[in-house]
Design a protein around this motif. Structure first.
Motif, PDB file in Angstrom:
ATOM      1  N   TYR A 101      49.339 -16.397  56.734  1.00 10.47           N
ATOM      2  CA  TYR A 101      50.341 -15.364  57.052  1.00 10.47           C
ATOM      3  C   TYR A 101      51.176 -15.024  55.823  1.00 10.47           C
ATOM      4  N   SER A 102      50.484 -14.858  54.702  1.00 10.25           N
ATOM      5  CA  SER A 102      51.182 -14.669  53.424  1.00 10.25           C
ATOM      6  C   SER A 102      50.663 -13.443  52.669  1.00 10.25           C
ATOM      7  N   MET A 103      50.416 -12.353  53.403  1.00 15.82           N
ATOM      8  CA  MET A 103      49.953 -11.126  52.755  1.00 15.82           C
ATOM      9  C   MET A 103      51.198 -10.414  52.213  1.00 15.82           C
ATOM     10  N   TRP A 104      51.674 -10.875  51.044  1.00 19.88           N
ATOM     11  CA  TRP A 104      52.938 -10.391  50.482  1.00 19.88           C
ATOM     12  C   TRP A 104      52.745  -9.061  49.748  1.00 19.88           C
ATOM     13  N   ALA A 105      53.752  -8.686  48.969  1.00 16.07           N
ATOM     14  CA  ALA A 105      53.849  -7.344  48.369  1.00 16.07           C
ATOM     15  C   ALA A 105      52.578  -6.848  47.664  1.00 16.07           C
ATOM     16  N   PRO A 106      52.017  -5.704  48.078  1.00 18.03           N
ATOM     17  CA  PRO A 106      50.800  -5.175  47.472  1.00 18.03           C
ATOM     18  C   PRO A 106      51.068  -3.985  46.533  1.00 18.03           C
ATOM     19  N   ASP A 107      50.001  -3.462  45.954  1.00 19.68           N
ATOM     20  CA  ASP A 107      50.070  -2.211  45.189  1.00 19.68           C
ATOM     21  C   ASP A 107      48.701  -1.543  45.296  1.00 19.68           C
ATOM     22  N   CYS A 108      48.644  -0.259  44.967  1.00 16.94           N
ATOM     23  CA  CYS A 108      47.372   0.457  45.044  1.00 16.94           C
ATOM     24  C   CYS A 108      47.339   1.481  43.921  1.00 16.94           C
ATOM     25  N   ILE A 109      46.166   1.688  43.344  1.00 21.03           N
ATOM     26  CA  ILE A 109      46.050   2.697  42.279  1.00 21.03           C
ATOM     27  C   ILE A 109      44.674   3.347  42.342  1.00 21.03           C
ATOM     28  N   GLU A 110      44.609   4.585  41.817  1.00 22.58           N
ATOM     29  CA  GLU A 110      43.332   5.303  41.839  1.00 22.58           C
ATOM     30  C   GLU A 110      42.718   5.305  40.442  1.00 22.58           C
ATOM     31  N   ARG A 111      41.416   5.087  40.370  1.00 23.10           N
ATOM     32  CA  ARG A 111      40.705   5.253  39.092  1.00 23.10           C
ATOM     33  C   ARG A 111      39.314   5.792  39.372  1.00 23.10           C
ATOM     34  N   ASN A 112      38.999   6.925  38.747  1.00 26.84           N
ATOM     35  CA  ASN A 112      37.685   7.563  38.893  1.00 26.84           C
ATOM     36  C   ASN A 112      37.272   7.711  40.359  1.00 26.84           C
ATOM     37  N   GLY A 113      38.190   8.164  41.184  1.00 25.42           N
ATOM     38  CA  GLY A 113      37.860   8.458  42.583  1.00 25.42           C
ATOM     39  C   GLY A 113      37.807   7.247  43.492  1.00 25.42           C
ATOM     40  N   LYS A 114      38.097   6.062  42.936  1.00 29.26           N
ATOM     41  CA  LYS A 114      38.128   4.864  43.798  1.00 29.26           C
ATOM     42  C   LYS A 114      39.573   4.368  43.858  1.00 29.26           C
ATOM     43  N   TYR A 115      39.921   3.780  44.986  1.00 31.96           N
ATOM     44  CA  TYR A 115      41.279   3.288  45.197  1.00 31.96           C
ATOM     45  C   TYR A 115      41.241   1.767  45.223  1.00 31.96           C
ATOM     46  N   TYR A 116      42.069   1.162  44.368  1.00 32.58           N
ATOM     47  CA  TYR A 116      42.080  -0.295  44.212  1.00 32.58           C
ATOM     48  C   TYR A 116      43.381  -0.825  44.798  1.00 32.58           C
ATOM     49  N   PHE A 117      43.240  -1.649  45.810  1.00 36.17           N
ATOM     50  CA  PHE A 117      44.396  -2.208  46.520  1.00 36.17           C
ATOM     51  C   PHE A 117      44.545  -3.673  46.108  1.00 36.17           C
ATOM     52  N   TYR A 118      45.669  -4.004  45.493  1.00 36.09           N
ATOM     53  CA  TYR A 118      45.925  -5.361  44.971  1.00 36.09           C
ATOM     54  C   TYR A 118      46.889  -6.063  45.923  1.00 36.09           C
TER      55      TYR A 118
END
Ligand code: FUB
Length: 450
Positions: A101-118
Motif C-alpha cells: 500500500y505504498s504507491m507514493w508520488a508518481p510522474d508521467c512524461i511523453e517521449r516519441n508518442g509514448k507515455y512513461y509513468f514513473y
C-alpha cells in the motif's frame, strides 16, 4: 412501467470516465488525491496524483499513508475534470510487494508518442532491490493509459518521488528523493539510468527535502521541492543554468500549511500562456493529514525569473460558467464577520461545503464567472434557512449592480429557490452574495443561472 435501457456504449463511457464537473479547490472531488504531477499533453492538462485511501484492518498501516493504485484526471479548461479511472495498481505490478500500500508520488512524461509513468513502491524482492522504496516505470500509447508496467524497477535507484525532465537537447533526467535529492541522466529508452547518480548539492541541509520537480523557463532550470525545516513542509525552489546543478536556493513558492497538513507536494506547468502550481492540502480530511486533496492556483514570475509566492486559494483556477452550479463556499474573498464555511454533511465530507450567512451585510466574493452572451433570466439558489432571510446577488462589488434579490423561505430542508434576474451583464464578472437582515441565518450550497 417500461424500464429504459441505456445504450451499451454510453454504459461503457460511464464505467471508464467520471466527469467531476466544477473545479475550484480541491479540484478532485470524488476521492482523496495527493502529490499531483500535472502535465500538458496536446490541448489537455493531465494530473497524475497519488490516491490516498484510509488504512483498515489488514490493509495498510494505520495512521499512515495508504495507497494501492493510481488514477489519472484530465481537463481542457481547468474547470471540468474527467477521472479516467485506474491506470496502475499495486497487485498488477510484477515487482511490487502486493500488500505494501505504498504507491507514493508518481510522474508521467511523453517521449516519441509514448507515455512513461514513473512511480515509487516497495519491492517484493528485497535481496535484489534492497529494503525500502525503489522506482518503476509503466508505459502507454495514451496519456490516459492503459499503462503496462515494466517487470523490474529501474536499476540503481533507491528512493521516492520520481520526477522526469526532458531538456531542449532531448536529454532526459530522472530526479528522486530520499532525504536528499538525487538526479541522473536517463537513456533514450526512458527505462534505464545513463549516468552516475548525483546528490544535488547546495540545497538546504537541515531537515527533509523530497518531491523534486524540475522545469526550465528562459534558460533557467528550476529545482522545486517541499522542505521541512520545522515539522511542516513548505514549497521552495532553487535555480541553475544546468539541469543537474549546482543550484542556488532562491526562496519559498508556498508557505507551510497554516492548519498543519504535514506534507505538500507539487508540480508546475504552463497552459495557454498562464503558469499554474498544482499542490495538495487535506481539505476533505481536516483531522487526518494523510488523506489529502489536489489543488491548483495560478503562479507568476518576476522579471528576473524569480517566482512570486503563491497564496493558496479556495477559488482555484479556471473560469466558472454561470449556468453551472457555482460553489460560492470556494470563495475568492469573504467578509471578516458573519460568514462561515462548513461541510454540507458532517458524515460525508465528499458532499462538499456550504456557506453560512448569519449577520446583516455578511458576504462572499466569487471571482471569474462567465455569464456568456445570451441573457440569463433566472437565478437558482440551493439554500436552507430555519429563520428565513433575504440574499442579494451583485456584481461589481458588494455595493455594485444588484442582479437578483432572493427571499429564502423558512424551511428545515434544502430547497432550490428560483427568482428572476433583475439585470443581466454579459461576459466574465465577479459575483458577490450578501445577507440583507440581522438575526437571520441562511445556508447556501450553490447558486446557478438559467
Ligand atoms: O504521498 C506520500 C508522500 O508524502 C510523498 O511521496 C511525499 O512527497 C509526501 O507528499
Amino acid at each position: 412501467m417500461k424500464k429504459q435501457k441505456t445504450h451499451w456504449l454510453l454504459q461503457l463511457v460511464f464505467i471508464f470516465f467520471t466527469f467531476l464537473g466544477i473545479a475550484q479547490n480541491p479540484i478532485i472531488r470524488n476521492q482523496y488525491s495527493a502529490d499531483p504531477s500535472a502535465r500538458v499533453f496536446g490541448d489537455r492538462v493531465y494530473v497524475y496524483p497519488s490516491h490516498d485511501i484510509l488504512a483498515t484492518e489488514g490493509k495498510g498501516r494505520k495512521d499512515w499513508f495508504c495507497m494501492e493504485d493510481y488514477h489519472v484526471f484530465s481537463s481542457d479548461n481547468l474547470i471540468d475534470w474527467t477521472d479516467h479511472g485506474i491506470i496502475v495498481q499495486q497487485n498488477k505490478v510484477p515487482w511490487v510487494k502486493t500488500d505494501s500500500y505504498s504507491m507514493w508520488a508518481p510522474d508521467c512524461i511523453e517521449r516519441n508518442g509514448k507515455y512513461y509513468f514513473y512511480f515509487p513502491s516497495i519491492p517484493k524482492d528485497t535481496i535484489a532491490y534492497g529494503k525500502g522504496f525503489t522506482i518503476g516505470v509503466a508505459v502507454s500509447d495514451k496519456p490516459s493509459g492503459p499503462f503496462i508496467p515494466e517487470s523490474n524497477p529501474i536499476k540503481g535507484v533507491k528512493g521516492i518521488d520520481p520526477n522526469v525532465f526532458i531538456d531542449k537537447d532531448g536529454q532526459a533526467y530522472l530526479y528522486w528523493s530520499s532525504r536528499d535529492i538525487f538526479g541522473a541522466k536517463l537513456k533514450k529508452n526512458m527505462l534505464e539510468l545513463d549516468s552516475e547518480v548525483k546528490t544535488l548539492g547546495n540545497l538546504p541541509t537541515k531537515g527533509l527535502k523530497e518531491g523534486p520537480y524540475v522545469f526550465e523557463r528562459n534558460g533557467i532550470y528550476y529545482m522545486t521541492y517541499p522542505h521541512v525545516e520545522n515539522k511542516i513542509e513548505r514549497l521552495e525552489y532553487a535555480m541553475s543554468d544546468n539541469p543537474l546543478g549546482p543550484f542556488k536556493v532562491m526562496g519559498t513558492i508556498m508557505d507551510k500549511s497554516p492548519t498543519g497538513c504535514w506534507t505538500n507536494h507539487h508540480s508546475i506547468i504552463e497552459f495557454k500562456n498562464q503558469w499554474y502550481l498544482f499542490y495538495h492540502h487535506n481539505d476533505y480530511s481536516p483531522t487526518f493529514d494523510k488523506a489529502r486533496s489536489v489543488r491548483a492556483d495560478s503562479l507568476s514570475f518576476n522579471p528576473d525569473g524569480t517566482i512570486t509566492k503563491v497564496i493558496p486559494t479556495l477559488r482555484g483556477i479556471g473560469v466558472s460558467s454561470a449556468a453551472k452550479e457555482i460553489q460560492i463556499d470556494r470563495y475568492s474573498k469573504i467578509s471578516e464577520k458573519g460568514t462561515t464555511i462548513a461541510f454540507v454533511d458532517a458524515l460525508d465530507n465528499f458532499k462538499g461545503w456550504k456557506t453560512v450567512f448569519s449577520k446583516s451585510g455578511a458576504w462572499v466574493q466569487y471571482n471569474t464567472v462567465d455569464f456568456g452572451e445570451k441573457p440569463l433570466k433566472t437565478v437558482v439558489v440551493k439554500a436552507l434557512s430555519t429563520s428565513g432571510g433575504t440574499l442579494e446577488i451583485r456584481t461589481k462589488g458588494i455595493n455594485g449592480n444588484l442582479i437578483a434579490e432572493v427571499k429564502i423561505p423558512v424551511s428545515t430542508s434544502w430547497q432550490d429557490i428560483k427568482v428572476p434576474v433583475i439585470m443581466f451583464k454579459e461576459g466574465i464578472q465577479n459575483l458577490y452574495v450578501l445577507l440583507k437582515e440581522n438575526n437571520k441565518q441562511v445556508e447556501v450550497d450553490w447558486i446557478s443561472f438559467k
